[in-house]
Design an enzyme around this catalytic site. Sequence first.
Site, PDB file in Angstrom:
ATOM      1  N   ASN A   9       0.878  -1.174   0.000  1.00  0.00           N
ATOM      2  CA  ASN A   9       0.000   0.000   0.000  1.00  0.00           C
ATOM      3  C   ASN A   9       0.912   1.220   0.000  1.00  0.00           C
ATOM      4  OD1 ASN A   9      -1.777   2.058   0.463  1.00  0.00           O
ATOM      5  ND2 ASN A   9      -2.421   1.366   2.508  1.00  0.00           N
ATOM      6  N   TRP A  10       1.040   1.823  -1.177  1.00  0.00           N
ATOM      7  CA  TRP A  10       1.959   2.962  -1.287  1.00  0.00           C
ATOM      8  C   TRP A  10       1.419   4.221  -0.608  1.00  0.00           C
ATOM      9  CZ3 TRP A  10       3.655   2.840  -7.211  1.00  0.00           C
ATOM     10  CH2 TRP A  10       4.492   1.725  -7.409  1.00  0.00           C
ATOM     11  N   LYS A  11       0.147   4.215  -0.260  1.00  0.00           N
ATOM     12  CA  LYS A  11      -0.499   5.393   0.345  1.00  0.00           C
ATOM     13  C   LYS A  11      -0.271   6.614  -0.565  1.00  0.00           C
ATOM     14  CE  LYS A  11      -0.214   3.142   4.785  1.00  0.00           C
ATOM     15  NZ  LYS A  11      -0.140   3.213   6.245  1.00  0.00           N
ATOM     16  N   HIS A  98      -9.564   0.941   5.125  1.00  0.00           N
ATOM     17  CA  HIS A  98      -8.283   1.241   5.772  1.00  0.00           C
ATOM     18  C   HIS A  98      -8.521   2.222   6.923  1.00  0.00           C
ATOM     19  CE1 HIS A  98      -4.199   2.478   6.538  1.00  0.00           C
ATOM     20  NE2 HIS A  98      -3.813   1.397   5.888  1.00  0.00           N
ATOM     21  N   GLU A 100      -6.894   4.655   7.950  1.00  0.00           N
ATOM     22  CA  GLU A 100      -6.659   6.069   7.628  1.00  0.00           C
ATOM     23  C   GLU A 100      -7.894   6.668   6.962  1.00  0.00           C
ATOM     24  OE1 GLU A 100      -2.975   5.444   5.527  1.00  0.00           O
ATOM     25  OE2 GLU A 100      -2.036   4.856   7.419  1.00  0.00           O
ATOM     26  N   GLU A 170      -5.298  -4.993  10.478  1.00  0.00           N
ATOM     27  CA  GLU A 170      -4.306  -3.934  10.667  1.00  0.00           C
ATOM     28  C   GLU A 170      -4.568  -3.221  11.994  1.00  0.00           C
ATOM     29  OE1 GLU A 170      -2.441  -2.822   6.605  1.00  0.00           O
ATOM     30  OE2 GLU A 170      -3.934  -1.341   7.153  1.00  0.00           O
ATOM     31  N   GLY A 176       2.499   2.319  10.785  1.00  0.00           N
ATOM     32  CA  GLY A 176       3.433   3.434  10.631  1.00  0.00           C
ATOM     33  C   GLY A 176       4.111   3.838  11.927  1.00  0.00           C
ATOM     34  N   SER A 216       3.488  -2.120  10.354  1.00  0.00           N
ATOM     35  CA  SER A 216       4.936  -2.160  10.559  1.00  0.00           C
ATOM     36  C   SER A 216       5.551  -3.522  10.251  1.00  0.00           C
ATOM     37  CB  SER A 216       5.288  -1.716  11.983  1.00  0.00           C
ATOM     38  OG  SER A 216       4.862  -0.385  12.199  1.00  0.00           O
ATOM     39  N   GLY A 237       2.913  -1.173   4.274  1.00  0.00           N
ATOM     40  CA  GLY A 237       2.949   0.257   3.996  1.00  0.00           C
ATOM     41  C   GLY A 237       4.371   0.710   3.706  1.00  0.00           C
ATOM     42  N   GLY A 238       5.023   1.277   4.703  1.00  0.00           N
ATOM     43  CA  GLY A 238       6.355   1.865   4.530  1.00  0.00           C
ATOM     44  C   GLY A 238       7.350   0.985   3.787  1.00  0.00           C
TER      45      GLY A 238
HETATM   46  P1  13P Z   1       3.047   0.353   7.698  1.00  0.00           P
HETATM   47  O1  13P Z   1       3.557  -0.944   7.111  1.00  0.00           O
HETATM   48  O2  13P Z   1       3.777   1.563   7.211  1.00  0.00           O
HETATM   49  O3  13P Z   1       2.904   0.273   9.177  1.00  0.00           O
HETATM   50  O4  13P Z   1       1.549   0.524   7.112  1.00  0.00           O
HETATM   51  C1  13P Z   1       0.681  -0.530   7.195  1.00  0.00           C
HETATM   52  C2  13P Z   1      -0.532  -0.189   6.410  1.00  0.00           C
HETATM   53  O5  13P Z   1      -1.280   0.699   6.762  1.00  0.00           O
HETATM   54  C3  13P Z   1      -0.778  -0.939   5.170  1.00  0.00           C
HETATM   55  O6  13P Z   1      -2.053  -0.686   4.676  1.00  0.00           O
END
Ligand code: 13P
Length: 255
Positions: A9-11, A98, A100, A170, A176, A216, A237-238
């Site tokens: 997930n590149w966000k 998600h 967010e 999640e 994050g 994470s 994510g990251g």
């Molecule tokens: P991180 O891997 O950066 O914690 O993000 C997880 C995430 O929200 C994937 O959708």
Amino acid sequence: MRKNIVAGNWKMNLNFEEGVSLFSEIVNMVKDEVIGKQEVIVCSPFIHLNTISKLADTANNVSIGAQNIHQAESGAYTGEISASQAKSVGAEYVILGHSERRAYFGETDAILAEKVDAALKNSLFPIFCIGETKDERESGRFFDVIKSQLEKGVFHLDAEHFGKLILAYEPVWAIGTGLTASPEQAQEVHAFIRQVLADKYGADVAENTTILYGGSCNPSNAATLFSQKDIDGGLIGGASLKSRDFLEIVKTFNS
Ligand code: 13P
């Protein structure tokens, strides 16, 4: 059938050029280094989809997804993208629910249920996210929260449609933050989710549902997390923004 999947997930990261270049690297690395049957999904911002869909490599199980859609089919929703529009530029999956989007964009369970329907109607496979906040974890309410997110977001589906979903657990406190759920904590919730699915749809559907862990996840912790009985892969994510890190996570399933 339950699958092993690593999804990125590149966000809201990477400009057009950076995204295309990262995706090309991922496709090449998967071709050269992945020897298992694991699937790789990259969920990019909308701006990349049309171009990277042409680079996606179905022969090597690399496909792409969007990170959101609007629930309406079309109309006066300035700035939004519909399921059919995302599909028309090559998205095969879409992340829905998600944390967010729930927290910053007011996406309620009811809206998410409509988005799930819009996705399925347009043959986009939802990657449906559920998970508790830090407070909900600490107060011990997390099982109830997760069950309620499932009941209100996706349990209106019949078993056939539910079977098209991928779920992602999640924990919000792990996203994050560098804090990861321990393999035991994650396994406990994944097993709980599977039980809730078994109660609703029966043991077969529960067994065949792919449930990813997100929060994470990185090359150092992926193997222990993914070796848990009910964890079928990750939503990253990251670490999905660096091709080498992402590939190391994908390769957890090589052996
Ligand atoms: P991180 O891997 O950066 O914690 O993000 C997880 C995430 O929200 C994937 O959708």
